[in-house]
Design an enzyme around this catalytic site. Structure first.
Site, PDB file in Angstrom:
ATOM      1  N   THR A  14       0.820  -1.211   0.000  1.00  0.00           N
ATOM      2  CA  THR A  14       0.000   0.000   0.000  1.00  0.00           C
ATOM      3  C   THR A  14       0.855   1.263   0.000  1.00  0.00           C
ATOM      4  OG1 THR A  14      -1.766  -1.136   1.195  1.00  0.00           O
ATOM      5  CG2 THR A  14      -1.788   1.263   1.242  1.00  0.00           C
ATOM      6  N   VAL A 134       7.427   6.999  12.524  1.00  0.00           N
ATOM      7  CA  VAL A 134       6.742   7.446  13.738  1.00  0.00           C
ATOM      8  C   VAL A 134       5.637   8.436  13.375  1.00  0.00           C
ATOM      9  CG1 VAL A 134       6.980   8.575  15.979  1.00  0.00           C
ATOM     10  CG2 VAL A 134       8.861   7.181  15.096  1.00  0.00           C
ATOM     11  N   ASP A 203       3.415  -1.589  19.100  1.00  0.00           N
ATOM     12  CA  ASP A 203       3.655  -0.614  18.037  1.00  0.00           C
ATOM     13  C   ASP A 203       3.969   0.761  18.623  1.00  0.00           C
ATOM     14  OD1 ASP A 203       3.271   0.276  15.061  1.00  0.00           O
ATOM     15  OD2 ASP A 203       1.943   1.599  16.190  1.00  0.00           O
ATOM     16  N   LYS A 207       7.673   3.097  18.489  1.00  0.00           N
ATOM     17  CA  LYS A 207       7.720   4.509  18.098  1.00  0.00           C
ATOM     18  C   LYS A 207       8.233   5.377  19.239  1.00  0.00           C
ATOM     19  CE  LYS A 207       3.845   3.776  14.927  1.00  0.00           C
ATOM     20  NZ  LYS A 207       2.387   3.943  14.727  1.00  0.00           N
ATOM     21  N   GLY A 304      -1.869   4.863   7.012  1.00  0.00           N
ATOM     22  CA  GLY A 304      -2.509   4.857   5.699  1.00  0.00           C
ATOM     23  C   GLY A 304      -1.510   5.108   4.595  1.00  0.00           C
TER      24      GLY A 304
END
Length: 437
Positions: A14, A134, A203, A207, A304
């Site tokens: 993606t 991040v 996750d 970060k 995204g």
């Protein structure tokens, strides 16, 4: 105009496909901004036959991403494979050792091997850019690494995982259970088929460990973070938080203390009127507290294809704007060899207190016994509220306690004692309260 910057991309999922598409669609504008064209000249992915809806033009195909990373025909290697070992680590290391600039969105790789990779990059005089690793499209890395020169950072915290923020937002807004919100997040593509890495806080921890290194000049220590996810958050917690004037968010928090650096990831109650409480859905936000600037809050899309691709392209553009002989800044804000070992802070008082939810048997003496256990551990209570939950022989009550400033150790000891006393009918819930932010 200078010669075109030649880019090789490994990983055409993606994000990778979005990067190729934007570089193609915005080619003329990027060339004007950077003073040179940016061309994708080589790519690598697992399936060369897959239809990705992008034009690869005359780009060369490499089955082996390591071979692509070492190719003489590229100036920049973009790693969008993912994972902290295997091909991702091998090709990034190979590219840096071959004197290629690297752009990556791989927070897991940086959390585990970032310092070692930074040492190679600095030795070779090339850039290792990782804005997309991040907070997606939020330019927090560039802000901390470049725009805050001279500032001493005392605290950095924020909402760093869109999946968790989406679930907590839906739970509050629609009264849904955690399980129902998770299923919907998976259906919409906000959560993976196996969501454990997101919902249990891993996750966010990866970060946060990168931000900690940038903020305090320490080596990355992702394994030294106190970690607690959101899978135990219930509607009872959501409702109680609202009644008390708070909203629950999964926060990553890193701050300097007298005894070292404190890193923690956990559900947190923040005042409903605070700015961080207004960050909803899949949006991310990072707050940075400094001595000169004060507090800065950055907020925006945290995940995204387009948001992450935007950050990747920003990193590529920075490389395109640099010229031969330009002295690049260190990867983590100061030379990798000067990063100090991480020193974990001692257990300390947590400013803001704690929310404690106990589901107990509805019988004489329970309320007094709980208060006694709190007093034994020097815990001062700001408020204590009882709610009846059931009827008949199985009748039980929910006891909500809000403490004044105390220590994690004291709270856990008191709750353990209450549990051993046999008063609880289900697992207790403890959530920290952050007054600021």
């Amino acid at each position: 105009m200078a010669e075109a910057l030649r880019v090789g991309i490994a990983g055409l999922g993606t994000v990778g496909a979005s990067v190729v598409r934007v570089l193609h669609d915005k080619a003329a504008e990027l060339a004007r901004q950077c003073g040179r064209a940016i061309e994708v000249v080589a790519v690598s992915a697992r399936d060369p036959r897959r239809e990705r809806g992008i034009d690869l033009g005359t780009a060369s195909w490499f089955d082996d991403p390591v071979k692509l990373a070492q190719a003489d025909g590229i100036d920049v290697f973009v790693e969008l494979i993912g994972g902290d070992e295997g091909p991702a680590r091998a090709c990034v290391k190979a590219a840096l050792e071959a004197g290629r600039h690297v752009v990556t969105a791989n927070k897991a790789l940086l959390a585990k091997h970032g310092v070692a990779l930074a040492e190679i990059a600095e030795k070779k005089g090339v850039l290792l850019n990782y804005e997309a690793a991040v907070a997606g499209g939020i330019p927090v890395i560039k802000t901390m690494r470049e725009a805050m020169a001279g500032n001493s950072i005392s605290r950095v915290f924020g909402i760093l995982n869109g999946t968790c923020n989406y679930i907590l937002t839906r739970m509050e807004a629609e009264g849904l259970s955690f399980e129902d919100c998770l299923k919907d997040a998976q259906r919409l593509g906000y959560a993976e088929a196996d969501p454990t890495f997101d919902i249990e806080g891993n996750d966010t921890a990866h970060k946060l460990s990168i931000l900690t290194s940038l903020a305090f000049g320490t080596k990355i220590a992702a394994d030294s973070i106190y970690l607690e996810g959101i899978s135990n958050i219930t509607q009872a917690d959501i409702r109680a938080a609202g009644e008390l004037g708070y909203r629950i968010k999964l926060l990553g928090v890193a701050q300097r203390t007298d005894s070292g650096i404190e890193q923690r990831v956990h559900p947190t109650m923040v005042p409903t009127a605070s700015v961080i409480a207004q960050v909803n859905g899949v949006t991310n936000a990072v707050a940075i507290e400094t001595d000169i600037l004060g507090e800065l809050l950055l907020s925006g899309p945290g995940a995204g294809g387009n948001a992450t691709a935007s950050a990747v392209i920003g990193d590529i553009a920075d490389i395109a704007k640099s010229r031969p002989g330009f002295q690049h800044g260190p990867v983590f804000g100061r030379p990798a060899k000067e990063l100090v070992p991480y020193k974990k802070a001692q257990m300390r008082a947590h400013a803001g207190g704690y929310f404690i939810r106990l589901t107990v048997h509805d019988r004489i003496g329970v309320f007094a016994a709980i208060a006694k256990r709190m007093a034994e551990n020097d815990i001062s209570l700001e408020s204590i509220v009882q709610h009846a939950d059931g009827l008949g022989a199985a009748q039980q009550k929910t006891v909500i306690l809000v403490t004044h400033e105390t220590t994690e150790q004291a709270v856990r000891k008191a709750v353990d004692n209450v549990t051993r006393d046999g008063h609880l009918t289900s697992k207790p819930q403890v959530i920290r309260i952050e007054r600021a932010g």
